[in-house]
Design an enzyme around this catalytic site. Sequence first.
Site, PDB file in Angstrom:
ATOM      1  N   ASP A   1       0.850  -1.196   0.000  1.00  0.00           N
ATOM      2  CA  ASP A   1       0.000   0.000   0.000  1.00  0.00           C
ATOM      3  C   ASP A   1       0.888   1.251   0.000  1.00  0.00           C
ATOM      4  O   ASP A   1       1.797   1.368   0.836  1.00  0.00           O
ATOM      5  CB  ASP A   1      -0.853  -0.060   1.281  1.00  0.00           C
ATOM      6  CG  ASP A   1      -1.970   0.960   1.307  1.00  0.00           C
ATOM      7  OD1 ASP A   1      -2.409   1.387   0.222  1.00  0.00           O
ATOM      8  OD2 ASP A   1      -2.418   1.306   2.426  1.00  0.00           O
ATOM      9  N   HIS A   2       0.635   2.168  -0.920  1.00  0.00           N
ATOM     10  CA  HIS A   2       1.366   3.442  -0.968  1.00  0.00           C
ATOM     11  C   HIS A   2       2.891   3.299  -1.025  1.00  0.00           C
ATOM     12  O   HIS A   2       3.614   3.969  -0.266  1.00  0.00           O
ATOM     13  CB  HIS A   2       1.003   4.341   0.228  1.00  0.00           C
ATOM     14  CG  HIS A   2      -0.413   4.802   0.209  1.00  0.00           C
ATOM     15  ND1 HIS A   2      -0.869   5.759  -0.656  1.00  0.00           N
ATOM     16  CD2 HIS A   2      -1.489   4.406   0.933  1.00  0.00           C
ATOM     17  CE1 HIS A   2      -2.158   5.940  -0.468  1.00  0.00           C
ATOM     18  NE2 HIS A   2      -2.575   5.122   0.488  1.00  0.00           N
TER      19      HIS A   2
ATOM     20  N   ASP B   1      -8.878   0.867   6.321  1.00  0.00           N
ATOM     21  CA  ASP B   1      -7.941   0.668   7.428  1.00  0.00           C
ATOM     22  C   ASP B   1      -8.491   1.306   8.705  1.00  0.00           C
ATOM     23  O   ASP B   1      -8.652   0.631   9.731  1.00  0.00           O
ATOM     24  CB  ASP B   1      -6.573   1.282   7.057  1.00  0.00           C
ATOM     25  CG  ASP B   1      -5.515   1.002   8.108  1.00  0.00           C
ATOM     26  OD1 ASP B   1      -5.799   0.239   9.044  1.00  0.00           O
ATOM     27  OD2 ASP B   1      -4.392   1.535   8.001  1.00  0.00           O
TER      28      ASP B   1
ATOM     29  N   GLY C   1      -7.690   8.418   6.832  1.00  0.00           N
ATOM     30  CA  GLY C   1      -7.695   8.618   8.275  1.00  0.00           C
ATOM     31  C   GLY C   1      -9.085   8.650   8.890  1.00  0.00           C
ATOM     32  O   GLY C   1     -10.101   8.497   8.209  1.00  0.00           O
TER      33      GLY C   1
ATOM     34  N   HIS D   1      -9.100   4.742  -2.390  1.00  0.00           N
ATOM     35  CA  HIS D   1      -8.429   4.784  -1.079  1.00  0.00           C
ATOM     36  C   HIS D   1      -9.324   5.557  -0.107  1.00  0.00           C
ATOM     37  O   HIS D   1     -10.355   6.110  -0.501  1.00  0.00           O
ATOM     38  CB  HIS D   1      -7.084   5.510  -1.214  1.00  0.00           C
ATOM     39  CG  HIS D   1      -6.029   4.634  -1.810  1.00  0.00           C
ATOM     40  ND1 HIS D   1      -4.945   4.207  -1.102  1.00  0.00           N
ATOM     41  CD2 HIS D   1      -5.918   4.085  -3.043  1.00  0.00           C
ATOM     42  CE1 HIS D   1      -4.199   3.437  -1.879  1.00  0.00           C
ATOM     43  NE2 HIS D   1      -4.766   3.350  -3.061  1.00  0.00           N
TER      44      HIS D   1
END
Length: 311
Positions: free
Chosen positions: A82-83, A258, A181, A213
Amino acid sequence: MPLVTTTEMFKKAYDGGYAIGAFNVNNMEIVQGITEAAAELRAPLILQVSKGARKYANHTYLMKLVEAAVIETGLPIALHLDHGDSFELCKSCIDGGFTSVMIDASSKPFEENIALTRQVVDYAHDHGVVVEAELGTLAGIEDEVNVSAEDSSYTRPEDVQEFVERTGCDSLAIAIGTSHGAYKFKPGTDPKLRLDILEDVEKRLPGFPIVLHGSSSVPQEFVKLINENGGNMPGAIGIPEEQLRLAAKKAVCKINIDSDLRLAMTACIRQYFNAHPEHFDPRQYLGPARDAIREMVKHKIVDVLGCDGKA
Ligand code: G3H
Ligand code: 13P
Ligand code: ZN
């Protein structure tokens, strides 16, 4: 079955009007909670590891945990970086057994994004690994990078065809209003995904898998539980799940989650300690935390992604 790439999963997801969940993993209980949910619902799965997670848990530990999940569940599971922020990091994950990597050069100018993505694609494809790239910039926090809402920018549909053709990437993350976030939008705001941009991208890239995302919905009951049990999270709201469900029915084949798992885990552990201040055996609180992750992932699979029964 060994670890798989996302090629087959995305093709079926695109044609079937659903998306695959890509859940971030950092330790054993998180891997187990996610994979128990997917196994129960026979859902294909992407387990993804950020640079920070790899630093925290170590490449080999994460690799072996994910291999154990494949053995235990028999599910098609892809292991994804990821990223990824450099060629070297992507190469290291490709050499180390990941089946998919993201090169995130979305903060760089268009030509630099293309050049770096192309470099990763060439190496990855030579090794049977697929590549996710990104165009457009999401707001929020990922690893050490904090992008303010003013610096975020929607993907320009007129750029996507050239980008995909010149890079050879296998999937494309776009910015249509999601954000990383737990602190995405102020309470009282009404977050709306730009599904019109998604539709425009879909027209220009028919059959091509799109990625979202920053797709946690920040369930308020978990924020409340955290705050009622000694936490101090300021109010925030996330992406409405019904909008993600609509996106999953269109070209979106991968949805990254996440923060919602972190909230479920933290709310559970805070509650547990409040109820059992005398306990100190980690199994006593990590066991219920693993169950909380499983229930959150089951909810996402059924109510947001629509990929239950598709493994
Ligand atoms: O988008 C980023 C993911 O939520 C991973 O977060 O870099 O804190 O592991 P992390
Ligand atoms: P959330 O912070 O919304 O869960 O997004 C996760 C993500 O995009 C991982 O790449
Ligand atoms: Zn992300």
